[in-house]
Design a protein around this motif. Structure first.
Motif, PDB file in Angstrom:
ATOM      1  N   ASN A 174       0.850  -1.185   0.000  1.00  0.00           N
ATOM      2  CA  ASN A 174       0.000   0.000   0.000  1.00  0.00           C
ATOM      3  C   ASN A 174       0.888   1.239   0.000  1.00  0.00           C
ATOM      4  OD1 ASN A 174      -1.462   2.317   1.262  1.00  0.00           O
ATOM      5  ND2 ASN A 174      -3.156   0.857   1.222  1.00  0.00           N
ATOM      6  N   VAL A 175       0.839   2.002  -1.081  1.00  0.00           N
ATOM      7  CA  VAL A 175       1.762   3.121  -1.254  1.00  0.00           C
ATOM      8  C   VAL A 175       1.594   4.155  -0.156  1.00  0.00           C
ATOM      9  CG1 VAL A 175       2.376   5.046  -2.753  1.00  0.00           C
ATOM     10  CG2 VAL A 175       1.959   2.803  -3.749  1.00  0.00           C
ATOM     11  N   GLN A 176       0.348   4.480   0.196  1.00  0.00           N
ATOM     12  CA  GLN A 176       0.118   5.509   1.203  1.00  0.00           C
ATOM     13  C   GLN A 176       0.681   5.091   2.562  1.00  0.00           C
ATOM     14  OE1 GLN A 176      -0.864   8.395   0.124  1.00  0.00           O
ATOM     15  NE2 GLN A 176      -1.089   7.472  -1.900  1.00  0.00           N
ATOM     16  N   GLN A 177       0.582   3.820   2.878  1.00  0.00           N
ATOM     17  CA  GLN A 177       1.152   3.339   4.136  1.00  0.00           C
ATOM     18  C   GLN A 177       2.672   3.321   4.086  1.00  0.00           C
ATOM     19  OE1 GLN A 177      -0.522  -0.487   4.993  1.00  0.00           O
ATOM     20  NE2 GLN A 177      -2.574   0.307   5.384  1.00  0.00           N
ATOM     21  N   GLU A 178       3.218   2.829   2.985  1.00  0.00           N
ATOM     22  CA  GLU A 178       4.667   2.684   2.870  1.00  0.00           C
ATOM     23  C   GLU A 178       5.377   4.032   2.930  1.00  0.00           C
ATOM     24  OE1 GLU A 178       6.369   0.005   2.927  1.00  0.00           O
ATOM     25  OE2 GLU A 178       4.810  -1.512   2.653  1.00  0.00           O
ATOM     26  N   LYS A 179       4.842   5.020   2.241  1.00  0.00           N
ATOM     27  CA  LYS A 179       5.574   6.289   2.157  1.00  0.00           C
ATOM     28  C   LYS A 179       5.597   7.024   3.485  1.00  0.00           C
ATOM     29  CE  LYS A 179       1.897   9.381   0.473  1.00  0.00           C
ATOM     30  NZ  LYS A 179       1.438  10.205  -0.652  1.00  0.00           N
ATOM     31  N   TYR A 180       4.569   6.817   4.314  1.00  0.00           N
ATOM     32  CA  TYR A 180       4.559   7.511   5.593  1.00  0.00           C
ATOM     33  C   TYR A 180       5.309   6.758   6.687  1.00  0.00           C
ATOM     34  CZ  TYR A 180       1.393  10.890   3.583  1.00  0.00           C
ATOM     35  OH  TYR A 180       0.858  11.881   2.800  1.00  0.00           O
ATOM     36  N   ARG A 181       5.908   5.628   6.339  1.00  0.00           N
ATOM     37  CA  ARG A 181       6.791   4.946   7.275  1.00  0.00           C
ATOM     38  C   ARG A 181       8.200   5.543   7.249  1.00  0.00           C
ATOM     39  NH1 ARG A 181       4.379  -0.473   5.499  1.00  0.00           N
ATOM     40  NH2 ARG A 181       2.810  -0.907   7.085  1.00  0.00           N
ATOM     41  N   VAL A 182       8.477   6.396   6.286  1.00  0.00           N
ATOM     42  CA  VAL A 182       9.800   7.017   6.173  1.00  0.00           C
ATOM     43  C   VAL A 182       9.966   8.044   7.293  1.00  0.00           C
ATOM     44  CG1 VAL A 182      11.333   8.346   4.687  1.00  0.00           C
ATOM     45  CG2 VAL A 182       9.749   6.698   3.672  1.00  0.00           C
ATOM     46  N   PRO A 183      11.011   7.931   8.100  1.00  0.00           N
ATOM     47  CA  PRO A 183      11.185   8.871   9.218  1.00  0.00           C
ATOM     48  C   PRO A 183      11.533  10.284   8.747  1.00  0.00           C
ATOM     49  CG  PRO A 183      13.051   7.363   9.078  1.00  0.00           C
ATOM     50  CD  PRO A 183      12.036   6.870   8.104  1.00  0.00           C
ATOM     51  N   LEU A 184      11.154  11.265   9.525  1.00  0.00           N
ATOM     52  CA  LEU A 184      11.415  12.676   9.240  1.00  0.00           C
ATOM     53  C   LEU A 184      12.403  13.225  10.265  1.00  0.00           C
ATOM     54  CD1 LEU A 184      10.802  15.468   7.941  1.00  0.00           C
ATOM     55  CD2 LEU A 184       8.839  15.638   9.507  1.00  0.00           C
ATOM     56  N   HIS A 185      13.419  13.949   9.763  1.00  0.00           N
ATOM     57  CA  HIS A 185      14.423  14.558  10.635  1.00  0.00           C
ATOM     58  C   HIS A 185      14.511  16.050  10.291  1.00  0.00           C
ATOM     59  CE1 HIS A 185      15.676  10.466  11.647  1.00  0.00           C
ATOM     60  NE2 HIS A 185      15.731  10.210  10.344  1.00  0.00           N
ATOM     61  N   ILE A 186      14.370  16.908  11.314  1.00  0.00           N
ATOM     62  CA  ILE A 186      14.362  18.354  11.109  1.00  0.00           C
ATOM     63  C   ILE A 186      15.702  18.949  11.539  1.00  0.00           C
ATOM     64  CG2 ILE A 186      13.198  20.524  11.694  1.00  0.00           C
ATOM     65  CD1 ILE A 186      11.425  18.637  10.148  1.00  0.00           C
ATOM     66  N   GLY A 187      16.211  19.897  10.736  1.00  0.00           N
ATOM     67  CA  GLY A 187      17.422  20.625  11.105  1.00  0.00           C
ATOM     68  C   GLY A 187      18.666  19.769  11.166  1.00  0.00           C
ATOM     69  N   VAL A 188      18.864  18.938  10.174  1.00  0.00           N
ATOM     70  CA  VAL A 188      19.995  18.001  10.153  1.00  0.00           C
ATOM     71  C   VAL A 188      21.263  18.705   9.673  1.00  0.00           C
ATOM     72  CG1 VAL A 188      20.886  15.938   9.010  1.00  0.00           C
ATOM     73  CG2 VAL A 188      18.526  15.995   9.826  1.00  0.00           C
ATOM     74  N   ILE A 250       7.048  17.755   1.768  1.00  0.00           N
ATOM     75  CA  ILE A 250       7.278  16.335   2.018  1.00  0.00           C
ATOM     76  C   ILE A 250       6.253  15.444   1.346  1.00  0.00           C
ATOM     77  CG2 ILE A 250       7.311  14.558   3.815  1.00  0.00           C
ATOM     78  CD1 ILE A 250       8.630  16.630   5.651  1.00  0.00           C
ATOM     79  N   ASP A 251       4.984  15.768   1.482  1.00  0.00           N
ATOM     80  CA  ASP A 251       3.943  14.889   0.954  1.00  0.00           C
ATOM     81  C   ASP A 251       4.084  14.694  -0.548  1.00  0.00           C
ATOM     82  OD1 ASP A 251       1.371  13.429   1.680  1.00  0.00           O
ATOM     83  OD2 ASP A 251       0.689  14.667   0.011  1.00  0.00           O
ATOM     84  N   GLU A 252       4.298  15.788  -1.273  1.00  0.00           N
ATOM     85  CA  GLU A 252       4.421  15.682  -2.732  1.00  0.00           C
ATOM     86  C   GLU A 252       5.656  14.873  -3.126  1.00  0.00           C
ATOM     87  OE1 GLU A 252       5.251  18.409  -6.700  1.00  0.00           O
ATOM     88  OE2 GLU A 252       4.787  19.392  -4.789  1.00  0.00           O
ATOM     89  N   LEU A 253       6.776  15.100  -2.443  1.00  0.00           N
ATOM     90  CA  LEU A 253       8.003  14.399  -2.812  1.00  0.00           C
ATOM     91  C   LEU A 253       7.953  12.920  -2.434  1.00  0.00           C
ATOM     92  CD1 LEU A 253      10.658  17.123  -2.152  1.00  0.00           C
ATOM     93  CD2 LEU A 253      10.450  15.776  -4.231  1.00  0.00           C
ATOM     94  N   LEU A 254       7.309  12.593  -1.330  1.00  0.00           N
ATOM     95  CA  LEU A 254       7.126  11.180  -1.001  1.00  0.00           C
ATOM     96  C   LEU A 254       6.259  10.498  -2.051  1.00  0.00           C
ATOM     97  CD1 LEU A 254       6.595  11.163   2.874  1.00  0.00           C
ATOM     98  CD2 LEU A 254       8.501  10.170   1.620  1.00  0.00           C
ATOM     99  N   GLU A 255       5.221  11.195  -2.493  1.00  0.00           N
ATOM    100  CA  GLU A 255       4.338  10.643  -3.520  1.00  0.00           C
ATOM    101  C   GLU A 255       5.100  10.406  -4.814  1.00  0.00           C
ATOM    102  OE1 GLU A 255       0.585   9.275  -4.828  1.00  0.00           O
ATOM    103  OE2 GLU A 255       1.126   9.968  -2.827  1.00  0.00           O
ATOM    104  N   ARG A 256       5.917  11.356  -5.221  1.00  0.00           N
ATOM    105  CA  ARG A 256       6.665  11.230  -6.472  1.00  0.00           C
ATOM    106  C   ARG A 256       7.740  10.149  -6.366  1.00  0.00           C
ATOM    107  NH1 ARG A 256       7.822  17.201  -8.908  1.00  0.00           N
ATOM    108  NH2 ARG A 256       8.386  15.919 -10.713  1.00  0.00           N
ATOM    109  N   THR A 257       8.347  10.023  -5.197  1.00  0.00           N
ATOM    110  CA  THR A 257       9.344   8.967  -4.993  1.00  0.00           C
ATOM    111  C   THR A 257       8.691   7.590  -5.022  1.00  0.00           C
ATOM    112  OG1 THR A 257      10.683  10.475  -3.644  1.00  0.00           O
ATOM    113  CG2 THR A 257      11.113   8.111  -3.406  1.00  0.00           C
ATOM    114  N   ALA A 258       7.508   7.504  -4.416  1.00  0.00           N
ATOM    115  CA  ALA A 258       6.795   6.221  -4.364  1.00  0.00           C
ATOM    116  C   ALA A 258       6.288   5.793  -5.731  1.00  0.00           C
ATOM    117  CB  ALA A 258       5.631   6.315  -3.383  1.00  0.00           C
TER     118      ALA A 258
END
Length: 373
Positions: A174-188, A250-258
Motif C-alpha cells: 500500500n503506497v500511502q502506508q509505505e511512504k509515511y513509514r519514512v522517518p522525518l528529521h528536522i534541522g539536520v 514532504i507529501d508531494e516528494l514522497l508521492e513522487r518517490t513512491a
C-alpha cells in the motif's frame, strides 16, 4: 482462481482476462486485444457503448508513435529481446486495429516526456483516423523497415524500469502506508558517512549549502523530471536520504518517490540545519567564455543528443544516467564545467562530479548554456 493477500489476510477473486473475453460495466462492454510489442503481454482495452468506441492502448499505441520494444532486456528474468518485440509490434500495427473504425478514440498511457517511447505528442487523446494518417507505425512498410525505425534513437533505459517490472509482478504494498513509514528529521547537519543524499531543492539553494555525498536532483515543479532522474541516477535498493526545502514539500516528494517504488529504500526525509558547511564552487562565466581551453567540459546530454553534435568541440560526452559509473573517465587536471541542454540536468551532473573530485573545482554551467547555443 483465488488471490490471497498475505499482508491484510483478505482473499480476492481473480480471473484471467485476455483476448476473446469481455466484461460488462454498466452499459459499457470492455474487451482486450493482445497487442505485443512494448512487452510480450501488452493489452489494449476496447470499450464499446453502442456505436461509440474508445481504445485504452497502454504503452502500445501512443499519439504519433508506438511503445519502445527494448525495455524488457534489463527487466528481471524477462528473456524477450528488442528485435523480437520490434517484430511483434510490427504485426500488432499491421493487424490488431484493422477491424476498428476510424472514429474510435485513442487514449494512451503516456504522453510527451515519457521514456516508454520516443517523439510522442503531448496530446492526451487522438482518433484512429488521425493515427492512421499521421503515425509512422501505420504506414505501409516492410518488417525490416519498421524494425530499423523503431529501434533507432530510443532514449536511455533508467535503472528503475526493470526493478518496477519485478515489483509490479510480485505486487507492491500500500503506497500511502509505505511512504509515511519514512522517518522525518528536522534541522539536520550531518548523516552517517557513505550514504547517498538526494537533495531535491533548487540548484542555487543547494550550491549555497548542502550535505557531503549529495546529488542535486531538483524537484521545484511538476515539470522537473524528478522521478525519471531519481530512478536513473540512484540504483534500485540503494539507501538514500531525501533533502527537502520545507516540511510542506514532504507529501508531494514522497508521492513522487513512491511512483517509482523507491520509498522503501529511503532512510529518511530531512530538512537541513543552517550549519551545513558544504558549498559548491562559484562559477566565473566570463572567465570561462574567455578561456574555455583552461577547463575540462563534460557534456551530460543523452546519447541521441550527443549524436546531433557537440555544443563545445572538445567536450567529453558522458550521459547523466551513466555519469556515476563513468566519473573516472573525467580528467581532473583542470577545473571541470558540466553542461546539459537547458540547465536542469547539469545541477545533478556537477554534484556527482563534485563528490568524485574533492580536490578539483567543479562548476555547473546551468542555464548559462543558452549563451553558447
Amino acid at each position: 482462481t483465488i488471490y490471497v493477500s498475505e499482508k491484510v489476510g483478505v482473499s480476492y477473486p481473480h480471473e484471467p482476462f485476455d483476448e476473446g473475453q469481455s466484461v460488462k460495466i454498466g452499459k459499457i462492454n470492455i474487451r482486450p486485444l493482445h497487442t505485443p510489442g512494448h512487452s510480450p503481454d501488452s493489452l489494449t482495452f476496447v470499450a464499446e457503448e453502442g456505436e461509440e468506441i474508445a481504445l485504452f492502448t497502454g504503452d502500445t499505441l501512443f499519439i504519433g508513435n508506438v511503445g519502445r520494444p527494448d525495455l524488457r532486456e534489463k527487466a528481471g528474468n524477462m528473456t524477450a529481446k528488442r528485435v523480437e518485440l520490434a517484430k511483434a509490434m510490427y504485426h500488432t500495427m499491421q493487424s490488431k486495429f484493422n477491424d476498428l473504425p476510424d472514429d474510435a478514440l485513442v487514449y494512451p498511457a503516456h504522453g510527451a516526456g515519457s521514456l516508454c517511447g520516443k517523439n510522442m505528442s503531448a496530446s492526451p487523446s487522438s482518433t484512429l483516423r488521425d493515427e492512421r494518417m499521421s503515425n509512422w507505425a501505420f504506414k505501409d512498410q516492410t518488417e525490416e523497415e519498421f524494425v530499423e525505425e523503431i529501434l533507432k534513437d530510443q532514449p536511455f533505459i533508467p535503472s528503475y524500469f526493470g526493478f518496477n517490472v519485478d515489483l509490479n509482478r510480485k505486487g507492491a504494498g500500500n503506497v500511502q502506508q509505505e511512504k509515511y513509514r519514512v522517518p522525518l528529521h528536522i534541522g539536520v547537519s550531518k548523516v552517517e558517512e557513505g550514504v547517498t543524499v538526494v537533495d531535491a531543492r533548487d540548484g542555487d539553494v543547494y550550491k549555497a549549502g548542502h550535505l557531503p555525498n549529495s546529488i542535486n536532483i531538483m524537484s521545484r515543479t511538476e515539470g522537473d523530471k524528478y522521478e525519471t532522474w531519481l530512478g536513473a541516477i540512484i540504483e534500485p535498493n540503494e539507501p538514500f536520504y531525501l533533502v527537502v526545502s520545507s516540511v510542506k514539500d514532504i507529501d508531494e516528494l514522497l508521492e513522487r518517490t513512491a511512483k517509482i517504488g523507491y520509498e522503501k529504500q529511503m532512510k529518511g526525509v530531512i530538512t537541513l540545519s543552517e550549519e551545513v558547511s558544504k558549498r559548491s564552487d562559484n562559477f566565473d562565466l566570463q572567465d570561462f567564455k574567455n578561456n574555455k581551453d583552461k577547463y575540462t567540459i563534460v557534456d551530460i546530454r543523452n546519447e541521441s543528443e550527443l549524436a546531433e553534435g557537440k555544443i563545445f568541440d572538445r567536450a567529453l560526452g558522458i550521459p547523466l544516467n551513466e555519469l556515476r559509473n563513468r566519473a573516472g573517465e573525467v580528467p581532473n587536471d583542470k577545473p571541470i564545467v558540466v553542461h546539459c541542454a537547458g540547465g536542469y540536468r547539469s545541477s545533478a551532473g556537477s554534484s556527482i562530479l563534485e563528490n568524485k573530485f574533492k580536490d578539483q573545482k567543479v562548476y555547473d554551467l546551468s542555464e548559462d548554456i543558452q549563451d553558447f547555443k
